[in-house]
Design a protein around this motif. Sequence first.
Motif, short mmCIF file in Angstrom:
data_model
loop_
_atom_site.label_atom_id
_atom_site.label_comp_id
_atom_site.label_asym_id
_atom_site.label_seq_id
_atom_site.Cartn_x
_atom_site.Cartn_y
_atom_site.Cartn_z
N LYS A 165 0.86 -1.18 0.00
CA LYS A 165 0.00 0.00 0.00
C LYS A 165 0.90 1.24 0.00
CE LYS A 165 -4.02 -2.04 2.30
NZ LYS A 165 -4.93 -1.90 1.15
N ILE A 166 0.31 2.35 -0.47
CA ILE A 166 1.08 3.60 -0.59
C ILE A 166 0.36 4.73 0.14
CG2 ILE A 166 2.15 5.25 -2.18
CD1 ILE A 166 3.21 2.42 -2.46
N ILE A 167 1.14 5.54 0.85
CA ILE A 167 0.63 6.78 1.44
C ILE A 167 1.40 7.94 0.83
CG2 ILE A 167 0.57 8.19 3.53
CD1 ILE A 167 0.05 5.75 5.14
N PHE A 168 0.69 8.96 0.38
CA PHE A 168 1.34 10.15 -0.17
C PHE A 168 0.78 11.37 0.55
CE2 PHE A 168 1.80 13.68 -3.15
CZ PHE A 168 3.14 13.56 -3.49
N ARG A 169 1.67 12.12 1.15
CA ARG A 169 1.21 13.29 1.91
C ARG A 169 2.23 14.41 1.83
NH1 ARG A 169 -1.10 13.39 8.12
NH2 ARG A 169 -1.59 15.61 8.16
N GLN A 170 1.79 15.54 1.31
CA GLN A 170 2.61 16.76 1.24
C GLN A 170 4.02 16.47 0.70
OE1 GLN A 170 2.53 19.22 4.77
NE2 GLN A 170 0.41 18.68 5.24
N GLY A 171 4.07 15.73 -0.37
CA GLY A 171 5.35 15.48 -1.02
C GLY A 171 6.12 14.30 -0.48
N ILE A 172 5.64 13.69 0.61
CA ILE A 172 6.31 12.51 1.18
C ILE A 172 5.54 11.27 0.74
CG2 ILE A 172 6.98 11.29 3.28
CD1 ILE A 172 8.61 13.76 2.83
N LYS A 173 6.27 10.34 0.14
CA LYS A 173 5.66 9.11 -0.37
C LYS A 173 6.19 7.92 0.43
CE LYS A 173 4.56 7.00 -4.85
NZ LYS A 173 4.89 7.03 -6.31
N VAL A 174 5.28 7.19 1.05
CA VAL A 174 5.64 6.06 1.91
C VAL A 174 5.03 4.78 1.37
CG1 VAL A 174 5.63 5.14 4.25
CG2 VAL A 174 5.69 7.62 3.89
N ALA A 175 5.84 3.75 1.24
CA ALA A 175 5.36 2.43 0.82
C ALA A 175 5.32 1.51 2.04
CB ALA A 175 6.28 1.85 -0.25
N ILE A 176 4.23 0.76 2.18
CA ILE A 176 4.10 -0.21 3.28
C ILE A 176 3.89 -1.58 2.65
CG2 ILE A 176 2.90 -0.83 5.39
CD1 ILE A 176 2.20 2.56 3.92
N SER A 177 4.87 -2.47 2.81
CA SER A 177 4.81 -3.80 2.21
C SER A 177 4.67 -4.86 3.30
CB SER A 177 6.07 -4.07 1.38
OG SER A 177 6.19 -3.15 0.31
N THR A 178 3.81 -5.84 3.05
CA THR A 178 3.64 -6.96 3.96
C THR A 178 4.28 -8.20 3.35
OG1 THR A 178 1.56 -6.08 4.82
CG2 THR A 178 1.98 -8.42 5.18
N ILE A 179 5.12 -8.88 4.15
CA ILE A 179 5.81 -10.09 3.70
C ILE A 179 5.54 -11.19 4.71
CG2 ILE A 179 8.04 -11.13 3.19
CD1 ILE A 179 9.06 -8.44 2.31
N TYR A 180 5.21 -12.37 4.22
CA TYR A 180 4.87 -13.49 5.10
C TYR A 180 6.10 -14.39 5.30
CZ TYR A 180 0.23 -11.75 4.17
OH TYR A 180 -0.86 -10.93 4.06
N MET A 181 7.04 -13.88 6.09
CA MET A 181 8.23 -14.64 6.43
C MET A 181 8.94 -13.94 7.58
SD MET A 181 10.75 -13.50 3.25
CE MET A 181 12.02 -14.65 3.72
N ASP A 182 9.94 -14.60 8.15
CA ASP A 182 10.72 -14.03 9.25
C ASP A 182 11.55 -12.87 8.71
OD1 ASP A 182 12.28 -13.47 11.42
OD2 ASP A 182 12.99 -15.52 11.73
N LEU A 183 11.53 -11.75 9.43
CA LEU A 183 12.30 -10.58 8.99
C LEU A 183 13.78 -10.88 8.91
CD1 LEU A 183 12.39 -7.56 8.28
CD2 LEU A 183 12.54 -7.07 10.74
N GLU A 184 14.28 -11.71 9.83
CA GLU A 184 15.70 -12.05 9.82
C GLU A 184 16.09 -12.72 8.51
OE1 GLU A 184 18.96 -14.66 12.42
OE2 GLU A 184 16.90 -14.44 13.11
#
Length: 253
Positions: free
Chosen positions: A38-57
């Motif tokens: 998913k993407i959030i865009f606010r006042q020139g700042i663009k943030v991506a939020i990704s979900t991954i189904y695995m251990d972060l390590e």
Amino acid sequence: MRLTSMHCTRLASSLSSLLTIMSYPGLTTEQMLRKDQKIIFRQGIKVAISTIYMDLEAFLQRSDLITDLHAFCQAHNYDVLVTMTIFFNTQNDPVRQLAIFCPHAALQMTICGVLEHAHSPSLKLTPVTSTLPNLQTYLQGNTQVSRKKFLPLLQEALSAYFDSMTIPSGQPKTVDMSREQVDKEELDKAGTSLISGLSQDEEEPPLPPTPMNSLVDECPLDLGLPKLSPEAIFEKCSQISLSQSTTASLSKK
């Protein structure tokens, strides 16, 4: 057969393992991140939020990860990349982890600070040591906070960052605002989060509509049943497991 917490946990664990095996075979880092995003865009700042189904390590051990993250953000003009991981450990307990990648030190510091001290809801973050540059990682103690519940906290963090950029250090915050500024701020609060994604994982899956007479009217079910996403199943199983565990504890008392 009555669905017990053990059944729910085993089902979610099997689903988590299956997703890890089937979702990412031979995928590049970019493909993994874009698979559920998913993407959030606010006042020139663009943030991506990704979900991954695995251990972060395991994700952090990918070859040339930082180079891939930099290239991914530059290619899509992302200022911040938030990676949320979900999996079940060997005790069949749900585990959520968080990684904040951001080359802009002030922006990353503000976002991490707000998330660490959030109360509504509290993420219960525990920092995890990482030697990778521009990357802050956490263990998320509150596994009930899904991406849907996480997004308002991220919006709050962006608001805090913009406030810190507009108010000179040591000066009180002024309350005088032009009408244009008020309208702009209200617009930001109302709908500046332009969220798009490849899935609707946290949205409650709608109930199938009541079938109509297909000989007279077009039947809504012609479009197929509503989709069930892995995140929705994961969250439901976790909630059932937690609820039944709490009930069992109270009954023993």
